[in-house]
Write an enzyme that holds these catalytic residues in place. Structure first.
Site, short mmCIF file in Angstrom:
data_model
loop_
_atom_site.label_atom_id
_atom_site.label_comp_id
_atom_site.label_asym_id
_atom_site.label_seq_id
_atom_site.Cartn_x
_atom_site.Cartn_y
_atom_site.Cartn_z
N SER A 327 0.80 -1.20 0.00
CA SER A 327 0.00 0.00 0.00
C SER A 327 0.84 1.27 0.00
CB SER A 327 -0.94 -0.05 1.20
OG SER A 327 -2.05 0.75 0.96
N GLU A 338 10.09 5.08 -10.20
CA GLU A 338 9.70 5.50 -11.54
C GLU A 338 9.94 6.98 -11.80
OE1 GLU A 338 5.71 4.22 -12.33
OE2 GLU A 338 6.17 2.09 -12.06
N LYS A 352 -1.09 -4.25 -3.22
CA LYS A 352 -2.39 -3.73 -2.80
C LYS A 352 -2.59 -2.40 -3.49
CE LYS A 352 -5.56 -1.86 0.15
NZ LYS A 352 -5.97 -0.45 0.30
#
Length: 496
Positions: A327, A338, A352
């Site tokens: 999460s 990224e 999740k």
């Protein structure tokens, strides 16, 4: 690990009270791994207004008005009236209503949508403070079992040897098989100084064992920092709670004063927490204007959170993660990977990728349900897939050894799987128990006596009590000191 707060709205208006990796309860966003729950944690749930109000107060006229306006509820009210008026003994109206709500939410088939009654919500609200009383571990409900997500650092649960994925089968002799995590919490929690007996099935074993844990006061600390060699600092974040960002910044300032040249951010076994904290921490490393996280509603409409201007840490960074990183941890890892090119080391994360919101009702009950999914900066939905690390690194085999029941005593001629586990532990930390076969022979006794002497314990040659606890503590220290994932991060940061 959770401290209760008024959450800063970090997404657009439709994302108020939403954590793309966590669930907000009374302005509090929490994560669930299947049904992530701390041993002090109770899931929060809220109901749909007029209908619940009418049922709760048993107003037949009000019920009929609502039923006429919403014909899809006719069957529900008919069943309620039949049971209330004709069941062979008096019914508990609150239980009927709570059961109906539970059934409705369970029918979604969503492990992250839940109901909590007034009593359960009250127990939770008592938990979300700067500290709590309990054994200090997070649990989840998975496939009908209550499973340990992660023990809190320094807690009685950790000191007793509880590990992620251990199953808790019974509490004080009462089976909790098939019980919801929030109900299990009510049994396991308790006042400081009291004890609770847990029946455990270790993750790597089919053999069960019992352990008695003394509850304690568990402070909520979420950031732990240490300076390693060559100016490499390691900062562990155990969850994203109310003060995590401030703790993290303070830790970095402390490390900077000690000559920090590069940084390892340890997100292993971090189940998540408050979204705004994850975003603020990510903002320290993601360049201004680049994406941190995106959310997408049922109509496909996307919104995004981008990095703002401000102080940035421009030093080499690596992130540690594993299957317990979920999460908010995954949001942070994805954002830094990224949008800032930071490498990920360890194991694939949990996966999740949904967003929950929660609302409380006047009677104290709550409903929590999924409203959206979150995406990485590149637009990937990692739900049930997780995030793959750049460098996959396993921990040593002895890191997955099961716990040993300290309430049992083992002596010469005894044979058991726990004796074999003890022999493996002794061997891992440098003591020779002879053949590792589960037989407590003279060599095993000699190894135990040597261990007791060097650890300043009473030398008896038998294994149990303080000797067992200290043996598991020394193994945990061994795992930390020989951590191959940390070593790989150091290697990557050093450019080797």
């Amino acid at each position: 690990m959770y401290t209760g707060m008024k959450v800063v709205n970090v997404l657009e208006e439709e994302k108020k009270n939403v954590d793309s990796s966590t669930e907000q309860i009374n302005g509090y966003i929490r994560i669930k791994k299947f049904k992530f729950v701390m041993l002090i944690f109770v899931l929060v749930f809220a109901t749909a207004g007029v209908t619940t109000f009418a049922l709760a107060f048993g107003d037949k006229k009000a019920v009929n008005v609502v039923a006429n306006n919403r014909p899809e509820f006719n069957k529900l009210y008919a069943v309620y009236d039949k049971l209330e008026g004709n069941y062979y003994k008096d019914v508990n109206k609150d239980k009927l209503i709570n059961g109906a709500i539970n059934g409705m939410v369970d029918a979604l088939g969503d492990p992250y949508s839940d109901y909590m009654s007034e009593d359960e919500a009250k127990q939770f609200n008592e938990s979300i403070s700067s500290s709590f009383e309990g054994i200090g571990a997070e649990i989840q409900e998975k496939d009908g079992f209550i499973v340990v997500v992660s023990p809190i650092k320094g807690s009685p649960a950790e000191k007793s040897g509880l590990k992620p994925n251990d199953k808790i089968l019974a509490v004080d002799g009462k089976s909790i098989r098939g019980m919801s995590a929030n109900k299990a919490v009510l049994l396991i929690r308790g006042k400081k100084g009291t004890s609770v007996k847990l029946t455990i099935q270790p993750a790597s074993s089919k053999v069960t064992t019992e352990m008695t844990i003394v509850r304690d006061n568990i402070p909520i600390n979420t950031v732990y920092a240490e300076m390693m060699q060559n100016g490499i600092a390691k900062v562990q974040i155990t969850s994203f709670s109310e003060n995590t960002y401030n703790e993290f910044v303070k830790a970095l300032d402390d490390m900077d004063k000690k000559g920090m040249k590069s940084l390892i951010i340890d997100l292993r076994q971090n189940p998540g927490g408050l979204l705004d904290q994850a975003i603020k921490i990510s903002n320290l490393f993601v360049p201004e204007g680049k994406k941190i996280v995106q959310t997408e509603d049922r109509k496909g409409k996307r919104e995004q959170e981008v990095a703002e201007s401000g102080n940035k840490f421009n030093i080499p960074v690596a992130i540690l993660m594993d299957e317990g990183s979920a999460s908010a941890s995954e949001i942070t890892a994805a954002a830094l990977h990224e949008s800032a090119g930071i490498p990920l080391i360890g194991h694939k994360s949990f996966g999740k990728g949904t967003v929950q919101t929660a609302t409380a009702f006047k009677d104290g009950s709550n409903i929590k349900f999924t409203v959206a999914k979150w995406l990485t900066p590149d637009g990937e939905w990692i739900h049930e897939k997780g995030i793959q690390p750049d460098f996959n690194v396993d921990l040593p085999k002895y890191a997955s050894l099961p716990i040993i029941n300290p309430d049992k005593k083992w002596k010469v001629s005894d044979v058991s799987s726990e004796v074999k586990t003890a022999e493996q532990m002794l061997k891992a930390i440098g003591y020779n128990p002879g053949k590792v076969d589960g037989l407590y022979d003279k060599q095993t006794k000699n190894a135990v006596e040597k261990f007791q002497k060097e650890e300043h314990l009473k030398v008896t040659g038998t294994l149990g009590g303080d000797t067992t606890l200290q043996l598991m503590n020394k193994l945990r220290d061994k795992i930390i000191s020989d951590d191959p994932q940390v070593k790989k991060a150091v290697e990557v940061l050093s450019g080797k």
